[in-house]
Design a protein around this motif. Sequence first.
Motif, PDB file in Angstrom:
ATOM      1  N   MET A 161       0.344  -1.011  -0.184  1.00  0.00           N
ATOM      2  CA  MET A 161       0.378   0.123   0.236  1.00  0.00           C
ATOM      3  C   MET A 161       1.436   1.239  -0.201  1.00  0.00           C
ATOM      4  O   MET A 161       0.881   2.609  -0.837  1.00  0.00           O
ATOM      5  CB  MET A 161      -1.025  -0.215   1.084  1.00  0.00           C
ATOM      6  CG  MET A 161      -1.992  -0.984   0.933  1.00  0.00           C
ATOM      7  SD  MET A 161      -3.412  -0.888   2.430  1.00  0.00           S
ATOM      8  CE  MET A 161      -3.951  -0.099   2.648  1.00  0.00           C
ATOM      9  N   GLU A 162       1.932   1.535   0.639  1.00  0.00           N
ATOM     10  CA  GLU A 162       2.752   1.897   0.183  1.00  0.00           C
ATOM     11  C   GLU A 162       3.933   2.982  -0.980  1.00  0.00           C
ATOM     12  O   GLU A 162       3.761   3.797  -1.035  1.00  0.00           O
ATOM     13  CB  GLU A 162       4.190   2.241   2.052  1.00  0.00           C
ATOM     14  CG  GLU A 162       3.546   1.838   3.090  1.00  0.00           C
ATOM     15  CD  GLU A 162       2.833   4.220   3.658  1.00  0.00           C
ATOM     16  OE1 GLU A 162       3.082   4.667   3.045  1.00  0.00           O
ATOM     17  OE2 GLU A 162       1.507   3.430   3.869  1.00  0.00           O
TER      18      GLU A 162
ATOM     19  N   GLU B   6      -7.294   8.547   1.511  1.00  0.00           N
ATOM     20  CA  GLU B   6      -7.709   9.404   0.790  1.00  0.00           C
ATOM     21  C   GLU B   6      -7.470   9.747  -0.409  1.00  0.00           C
ATOM     22  O   GLU B   6      -7.925  10.888  -0.631  1.00  0.00           O
ATOM     23  CB  GLU B   6      -5.820  10.279   0.998  1.00  0.00           C
ATOM     24  CG  GLU B   6      -4.596   9.419   0.018  1.00  0.00           C
ATOM     25  CD  GLU B   6      -4.171   8.423   1.047  1.00  0.00           C
ATOM     26  OE1 GLU B   6      -2.794   7.475   0.458  1.00  0.00           O
ATOM     27  OE2 GLU B   6      -4.946   6.972   1.724  1.00  0.00           O
ATOM     28  N   VAL B   7      -7.771   8.581  -0.874  1.00  0.00           N
ATOM     29  CA  VAL B   7      -7.737   8.757  -2.572  1.00  0.00           C
ATOM     30  C   VAL B   7      -9.828   8.810  -2.291  1.00  0.00           C
ATOM     31  O   VAL B   7     -10.657   9.636  -3.450  1.00  0.00           O
ATOM     32  CB  VAL B   7      -7.701   7.831  -3.510  1.00  0.00           C
ATOM     33  CG1 VAL B   7      -8.210   7.798  -4.910  1.00  0.00           C
ATOM     34  CG2 VAL B   7      -5.633   7.797  -3.388  1.00  0.00           C
TER      35      VAL B   7
ATOM     36  N   ARG C   6      -7.103   0.807  -5.574  1.00  0.00           N
ATOM     37  CA  ARG C   6      -6.980   2.287  -5.139  1.00  0.00           C
ATOM     38  C   ARG C   6      -7.711   2.895  -3.691  1.00  0.00           C
ATOM     39  O   ARG C   6      -7.929   3.330  -2.966  1.00  0.00           O
ATOM     40  CB  ARG C   6      -7.058   3.218  -5.863  1.00  0.00           C
ATOM     41  CG  ARG C   6      -5.747   3.842  -5.862  1.00  0.00           C
ATOM     42  CD  ARG C   6      -4.716   3.064  -7.468  1.00  0.00           C
ATOM     43  NE  ARG C   6      -4.008   3.348  -7.470  1.00  0.00           N
ATOM     44  CZ  ARG C   6      -3.537   3.412  -9.221  1.00  0.00           C
ATOM     45  NH1 ARG C   6      -4.083   2.521  -9.843  1.00  0.00           N
ATOM     46  NH2 ARG C   6      -2.458   4.402  -9.744  1.00  0.00           N
TER      47      ARG C   6
ATOM     48  N   ARG D 159       0.712   4.308  -2.884  1.00  0.00           N
ATOM     49  CA  ARG D 159       0.041   6.027  -3.069  1.00  0.00           C
ATOM     50  C   ARG D 159       1.212   6.683  -3.721  1.00  0.00           C
ATOM     51  O   ARG D 159       0.378   7.941  -4.295  1.00  0.00           O
ATOM     52  CB  ARG D 159       0.681   5.764  -1.266  1.00  0.00           C
ATOM     53  CG  ARG D 159      -0.143   5.595  -0.209  1.00  0.00           C
ATOM     54  CD  ARG D 159       0.060   6.175   1.061  1.00  0.00           C
ATOM     55  NE  ARG D 159      -1.775   5.591   1.624  1.00  0.00           N
ATOM     56  CZ  ARG D 159      -1.094   4.616   3.163  1.00  0.00           C
ATOM     57  NH1 ARG D 159      -0.923   3.721   3.473  1.00  0.00           N
ATOM     58  NH2 ARG D 159      -2.113   4.886   3.343  1.00  0.00           N
ATOM     59  N   PRO D 160       2.282   7.098  -3.758  1.00  0.00           N
ATOM     60  CA  PRO D 160       2.637   7.364  -4.752  1.00  0.00           C
ATOM     61  C   PRO D 160       2.677   7.851  -6.418  1.00  0.00           C
ATOM     62  O   PRO D 160       2.394   8.142  -6.782  1.00  0.00           O
ATOM     63  CB  PRO D 160       4.138   7.823  -4.902  1.00  0.00           C
ATOM     64  CG  PRO D 160       4.403   5.831  -3.948  1.00  0.00           C
ATOM     65  CD  PRO D 160       3.516   6.362  -3.543  1.00  0.00           C
TER      66      PRO D 160
ATOM     67  N   LEU E  36      -6.700   2.246  -0.394  1.00  0.00           N
ATOM     68  CA  LEU E  36      -5.927   4.328   0.033  1.00  0.00           C
ATOM     69  C   LEU E  36      -7.275   5.120   0.625  1.00  0.00           C
ATOM     70  O   LEU E  36      -7.933   5.533  -0.471  1.00  0.00           O
ATOM     71  CB  LEU E  36      -5.675   4.516  -0.813  1.00  0.00           C
ATOM     72  CG  LEU E  36      -4.119   3.900  -0.785  1.00  0.00           C
ATOM     73  CD1 LEU E  36      -4.049   4.623  -2.534  1.00  0.00           C
ATOM     74  CD2 LEU E  36      -2.878   2.514  -0.019  1.00  0.00           C
TER      75      LEU E  36
ATOM     76  N   SER F  46      -0.171   7.451  -6.662  1.00  0.00           N
ATOM     77  CA  SER F  46      -2.033   7.354  -6.762  1.00  0.00           C
ATOM     78  C   SER F  46      -2.127   8.987  -6.597  1.00  0.00           C
ATOM     79  O   SER F  46      -3.049   9.380  -5.471  1.00  0.00           O
ATOM     80  CB  SER F  46      -2.663   6.688  -5.626  1.00  0.00           C
ATOM     81  OG  SER F  46      -2.574   5.612  -6.022  1.00  0.00           O
ATOM     82  N   THR F  47      -1.425  10.405  -6.982  1.00  0.00           N
ATOM     83  CA  THR F  47      -1.392  11.420  -6.512  1.00  0.00           C
ATOM     84  C   THR F  47      -2.731  12.306  -7.549  1.00  0.00           C
ATOM     85  O   THR F  47      -2.677  13.055  -7.234  1.00  0.00           O
ATOM     86  CB  THR F  47      -0.386  12.003  -6.247  1.00  0.00           C
ATOM     87  OG1 THR F  47       0.446  11.325  -7.828  1.00  0.00           O
ATOM     88  CG2 THR F  47       0.105  11.315  -5.399  1.00  0.00           C
TER      89      THR F  47
ATOM     90  N   ARG G 275     -10.892  12.506  -1.084  1.00  0.00           N
ATOM     91  CA  ARG G 275     -10.860  13.162  -2.363  1.00  0.00           C
ATOM     92  C   ARG G 275     -11.834  13.057  -3.442  1.00  0.00           C
ATOM     93  O   ARG G 275     -12.049  14.445  -3.739  1.00  0.00           O
ATOM     94  CB  ARG G 275      -9.282  12.349  -3.542  1.00  0.00           C
ATOM     95  CG  ARG G 275      -8.649  13.514  -3.916  1.00  0.00           C
ATOM     96  CD  ARG G 275      -7.661  13.209  -4.732  1.00  0.00           C
ATOM     97  NE  ARG G 275      -6.696  12.744  -3.880  1.00  0.00           N
ATOM     98  CZ  ARG G 275      -5.555  12.080  -4.620  1.00  0.00           C
ATOM     99  NH1 ARG G 275      -5.357  10.952  -5.605  1.00  0.00           N
ATOM    100  NH2 ARG G 275      -4.655  10.750  -3.859  1.00  0.00           N
TER     101      ARG G 275
END
Length: 459
Positions: free
Chosen positions: A213-214, A249-250, A244, A217-218, A247, A220-221, A253
């Motif tokens: 998952m880490e 935060e996604v 995603r 993340r980069p 995540l 998926s910005t 969004r």
Amino acid sequence: MRKTTRRLVGLALVGTLGLGGCAAPLRASTREARAAEAQWAEHAEGQEQASPEQEQAERDAFARRAMEALRASGETRPIHYEADGFLLRLGDKDASTVFLANFFDEYLSGPPEQRDAVFARLARVRELPDMPETLAEARPNLLPVVRSRTFFEQLPLVMKSEPGKPAPIAWKPLGGFLGVGLAFDGPDTLRYLGPVELARWGLSFEQALGIAMENLRPRSTEPLEQLAPGTCKAPWGDSYAASRLLLDEVVRRCAVKGTPVVLVPHRDLLLITGSEDEDGLNRVATQALPAMMAPRAVDGRAMRLTPQGWVPFMPERLNNAWPDFRKLELFTRARDYDEQTQQLEKLYEEKGVDLFVAAFTPYEDERGRSLSYAVWLKGVDAVLPRAEVIFFMDPALGPEAPPVGIARWEDVSRAAGQLLAPVEGLYPERYRVKGFPTAEQLARWQNTDPGDLFNEDGP
């Protein structure tokens, strides 16, 4: 999946639910039971149906072309075609497995001029990335993969894994009907990870998932694509769009109305809207329907985000989006059961077990009301799917006899639940029949009004 897709193309489930004259001559054998059961199956209007022999011939022809493509690409190992699992095994020891179903669906659904490209992609699968020996080497390439739970649950059946052998892929359930696994992401292909690889690197599944998952993340910005205010679509087409949803935060969004609701009908399609947004729910369901008909589909059912994680979601019955969500649910369950039926039939045949695997059949009447049903045949040893309605048939009454009873699953479970034994280790769930309801039990279900079979309050 192809049989289900043909049967439900367009998700137009049609027909008239007659109660008489539909039974065929029945005997206590799986072949004849299947023929009798087919009398009840409704098909999409105007849709041509290929025979099982025609379908198998098409699959075999595709496999031959796949083997030719692999040879042309430089593959020198022995290639073994397993028609039952519709897969190729490359090599004799520590063989690589190439699953053909998704490539076959792409071949059938795409234009003729793109068919050669399907075999070119298939040929690259032989070049699976080498698995690193150390965690330090593997770490940058670990990514999470979200797929249907059926994909993970039925893999041991497809690969004919021996009892007690470690699962071919490490995974865990997600939201009830999805699963999350792990992949090593190569330049052209990904390779699913199993317990063997995790043990080699000294990782638990949760530790590896955290790393994956880490890594995601980069990647998926980028901003989400807005389909309408409060309704969004993931912009990524890298085979990890569905992943995603892991995540937070996604997902957040997208500024939704209510709590976040997601659909992942395809691995490259993540749809987000709000539980209180009727227009948004309509919009995502409309996009999900065709995606479920495409190759590499995931699942058509929706999930809602709660403090405890993702849980299944269905709009209220009076919500305008409910009919499309209902079609997505029925299609997905029919697809999952169809795939399971095929695998179980092959397994029982190989073991010499005369056990009937009853079908899960969706149905829609002329008023647009829908249900799912299964047929319980007296004198036939069977495993039933968890359908909403059961038709009880007695072959001794002759070919023109109507069902001896029709009831919703819940009523059967309450009155004759002792006759249904859950089969351990199967998803979707199935039940081994242990006899047949008594005359007294059937009496309450003999005069069922077909209109009463439909649950107006939801599935």
